[in-house]
Design a protein around this motif. Structure first.
Motif, PDB file in Angstrom:
ATOM      1  N   LYS A   1      16.380   4.671 -14.803  1.00  0.00           N
ATOM      2  CA  LYS A   1      17.239   4.736 -13.621  1.00  0.00           C
ATOM      3  C   LYS A   1      16.423   4.554 -12.338  1.00  0.00           C
ATOM      4  N   GLU A   2      15.114   4.875 -12.407  1.00  0.00           N
ATOM      5  CA  GLU A   2      14.234   4.780 -11.246  1.00  0.00           C
ATOM      6  C   GLU A   2      13.783   3.350 -10.962  1.00  0.00           C
ATOM      7  N   ALA A   3      14.164   2.396 -11.791  1.00  0.00           N
ATOM      8  CA  ALA A   3      13.688   1.014 -11.612  1.00  0.00           C
ATOM      9  C   ALA A   3      14.054   0.498 -10.226  1.00  0.00           C
ATOM     10  N   ASP A   4      13.087  -0.163  -9.604  1.00  0.00           N
ATOM     11  CA  ASP A   4      13.308  -0.752  -8.285  1.00  0.00           C
ATOM     12  C   ASP A   4      14.063  -2.075  -8.381  1.00  0.00           C
ATOM     13  N   LEU A   5      13.927  -2.729  -9.522  1.00  0.00           N
ATOM     14  CA  LEU A   5      14.589  -4.009  -9.759  1.00  0.00           C
ATOM     15  C   LEU A   5      15.014  -4.049 -11.217  1.00  0.00           C
ATOM     16  N   LYS A   6      16.306  -4.290 -11.435  1.00  0.00           N
ATOM     17  CA  LYS A   6      16.848  -4.360 -12.798  1.00  0.00           C
ATOM     18  C   LYS A   6      17.281  -5.787 -13.074  1.00  0.00           C
ATOM     19  N   VAL A   7      16.758  -6.333 -14.197  1.00  0.00           N
ATOM     20  CA  VAL A   7      16.990  -7.726 -14.552  1.00  0.00           C
ATOM     21  C   VAL A   7      17.560  -7.795 -15.963  1.00  0.00           C
ATOM     22  N   TYR A   8      18.656  -8.550 -16.108  1.00  0.00           N
ATOM     23  CA  TYR A   8      19.223  -8.777 -17.436  1.00  0.00           C
ATOM     24  C   TYR A   8      19.060 -10.257 -17.786  1.00  0.00           C
ATOM     25  N   LEU A   9      18.461 -10.518 -18.940  1.00  0.00           N
ATOM     26  CA  LEU A   9      18.288 -11.873 -19.442  1.00  0.00           C
ATOM     27  C   LEU A   9      19.292 -12.098 -20.567  1.00  0.00           C
ATOM     28  N   TYR A  10      19.961 -13.251 -20.545  1.00  0.00           N
ATOM     29  CA  TYR A  10      20.882 -13.541 -21.634  1.00  0.00           C
ATOM     30  C   TYR A  10      20.765 -15.003 -22.028  1.00  0.00           C
ATOM     31  N   ALA A  11      21.259 -15.276 -23.227  1.00  0.00           N
ATOM     32  CA  ALA A  11      21.317 -16.634 -23.764  1.00  0.00           C
ATOM     33  C   ALA A  11      22.374 -16.628 -24.862  1.00  0.00           C
ATOM     34  N   SER A  12      22.889 -17.790 -25.183  1.00  0.00           N
ATOM     35  CA  SER A  12      23.898 -17.899 -26.232  1.00  0.00           C
ATOM     36  C   SER A  12      23.289 -17.492 -27.580  1.00  0.00           C
ATOM     37  N   ASP A  13      24.154 -17.142 -28.517  1.00  0.00           N
ATOM     38  CA  ASP A  13      23.704 -16.778 -29.862  1.00  0.00           C
ATOM     39  C   ASP A  13      22.902 -17.917 -30.498  1.00  0.00           C
ATOM     40  N   GLU A  14      23.348 -19.139 -30.299  1.00  0.00           N
ATOM     41  CA  GLU A  14      22.659 -20.310 -30.863  1.00  0.00           C
ATOM     42  C   GLU A  14      21.252 -20.453 -30.268  1.00  0.00           C
ATOM     43  N   THR A  15      21.137 -20.351 -28.966  1.00  0.00           N
ATOM     44  CA  THR A  15      19.839 -20.453 -28.297  1.00  0.00           C
ATOM     45  C   THR A  15      18.902 -19.359 -28.780  1.00  0.00           C
ATOM     46  N   ARG A  16      19.408 -18.149 -28.870  1.00  0.00           N
ATOM     47  CA  ARG A  16      18.598 -17.021 -29.318  1.00  0.00           C
ATOM     48  C   ARG A  16      18.102 -17.242 -30.740  1.00  0.00           C
ATOM     49  N   ALA A  17      18.979 -17.684 -31.620  1.00  0.00           N
ATOM     50  CA  ALA A  17      18.600 -17.910 -33.025  1.00  0.00           C
ATOM     51  C   ALA A  17      17.536 -19.008 -33.133  1.00  0.00           C
ATOM     52  N   LEU A  18      17.684 -20.063 -32.356  1.00  0.00           N
ATOM     53  CA  LEU A  18      16.694 -21.145 -32.383  1.00  0.00           C
ATOM     54  C   LEU A  18      15.333 -20.667 -31.883  1.00  0.00           C
ATOM     55  N   ARG A  19      15.329 -19.832 -30.887  1.00  0.00           N
ATOM     56  CA  ARG A  19      14.061 -19.292 -30.382  1.00  0.00           C
ATOM     57  C   ARG A  19      13.386 -18.415 -31.428  1.00  0.00           C
TER      58      ARG A  19
ATOM     59  N   GLU B   1       0.826  -1.209   0.000  1.00  0.00           N
ATOM     60  CA  GLU B   1       0.000   0.000   0.000  1.00  0.00           C
ATOM     61  C   GLU B   1       0.861   1.260   0.000  1.00  0.00           C
ATOM     62  N   GLY B   2       0.513   2.186  -0.883  1.00  0.00           N
ATOM     63  CA  GLY B   2       1.201   3.469  -0.950  1.00  0.00           C
ATOM     64  C   GLY B   2       2.528   3.444  -1.691  1.00  0.00           C
ATOM     65  N   LYS B   3       2.902   2.296  -2.246  1.00  0.00           N
ATOM     66  CA  LYS B   3       4.175   2.194  -2.967  1.00  0.00           C
ATOM     67  C   LYS B   3       3.929   1.947  -4.450  1.00  0.00           C
ATOM     68  N   GLU B   4       4.936   2.229  -5.230  1.00  0.00           N
ATOM     69  CA  GLU B   4       4.932   1.902  -6.654  1.00  0.00           C
ATOM     70  C   GLU B   4       6.095   0.957  -6.916  1.00  0.00           C
ATOM     71  N   LEU B   5       5.998   0.218  -8.007  1.00  0.00           N
ATOM     72  CA  LEU B   5       7.034  -0.744  -8.369  1.00  0.00           C
ATOM     73  C   LEU B   5       7.316  -0.651  -9.859  1.00  0.00           C
ATOM     74  N   ARG B   6       8.587  -0.490 -10.171  1.00  0.00           N
ATOM     75  CA  ARG B   6       9.020  -0.482 -11.563  1.00  0.00           C
ATOM     76  C   ARG B   6      10.134  -1.511 -11.719  1.00  0.00           C
ATOM     77  N   ILE B   7       9.872  -2.490 -12.570  1.00  0.00           N
ATOM     78  CA  ILE B   7      10.873  -3.512 -12.858  1.00  0.00           C
ATOM     79  C   ILE B   7      11.323  -3.333 -14.294  1.00  0.00           C
ATOM     80  N   ALA B   8      12.628  -3.220 -14.489  1.00  0.00           N
ATOM     81  CA  ALA B   8      13.215  -3.062 -15.826  1.00  0.00           C
ATOM     82  C   ALA B   8      13.871  -4.379 -16.225  1.00  0.00           C
ATOM     83  N   ILE B   9      13.531  -4.852 -17.430  1.00  0.00           N
ATOM     84  CA  ILE B   9      14.082  -6.109 -17.933  1.00  0.00           C
ATOM     85  C   ILE B   9      14.688  -5.860 -19.301  1.00  0.00           C
ATOM     86  N   SER B  10      15.953  -6.249 -19.466  1.00  0.00           N
ATOM     87  CA  SER B  10      16.646  -6.084 -20.738  1.00  0.00           C
ATOM     88  C   SER B  10      17.320  -7.386 -21.152  1.00  0.00           C
TER      89      SER B  10
END
Length: 187
Positions: free
Chosen positions: A97-115, A8-17
């Protein structure tokens, strides 16, 4: 129905890259649904649709016209600052910059291409070549426009190798971290 609530009374910003094919859109969508907050994920793909261009045309145009990047990035950050949200974009962790939680997702080039192949179809080698070109062009533009080196993301709160988990598990990891930090509560 949201499974988590923001105190209550809070805001949440999650940044995912992360780079193309890492699961940014899928995970950001799941996370926003489970939190009951808006998803902000305005990308070159959406900009291309708005302008009646192909993604390849927008990427090509962006090589010489900075307005494409600036429009996408500015719109996203402005939207994210207005309310609790999940911002999923290539530059979210650097731009919100205001994000409360910053998340970076990564995968190999091969995995990314297959997806990408599974999502869009096509030829695997052409997808690898296109994705590699896109990564190079993106990195050059980010450095030029914002002095951001998108290969440096060690400042993030979470760094997740998406090859090791499915989207639901990744979402759970992020939610567990948000609970641990007192940013959200399980309903």
């Amino acid at each position: 129905m949201a499974e988590y609530k923001i105190p209550e009374g809070k805001e949440l910003r999650i940044a995912i890259s992360g780079k193309s094919g890492c699961g940014n859109t899928t995970v950001s969508t799941l996370l926003s649904q489970r939190l009951g907050v808006n998803l902000i994920n305005f990308t070159f793909r959406q900009l291309a649709q708005e302008k009646g261009l192909t993604l390849a045309q927008v990427i090509e145009n962006a090589k010489t016209d900075d307005s494409y990047d600036i429009e996408v990035d500015t719109r996203q950050v402005e939207l994210a600052k207005k309310e609790s949200c999940v911002l999923g974009s290539r530059l979210a962790i650097w731009m919100l910059k205001e994000a409360d939680l910053k998340v970076y997702l990564y995968a190999s080039d091969e995995t990314r291409a297959l997806r990408i192949l599974n999502r869009e179809g096509g030829d695997l080698q052409q997808i690898k070549d296109f994705t590699s070109m896109r990564d190079r062009e993106d990195s050059k533009r980010y450095k030029k426009l914002y002095d951001i080196d998108n290969s440096i993301y060690d400042f993030c709160d979470l760094i997740i190798d998406t090859a090791n988990y499915n989207p639901e598990q990744i979402t759970d990891i992020i939610l567990e971290e948000a609970v641990k930090r007192g940013l959200t509560e399980k309903c």
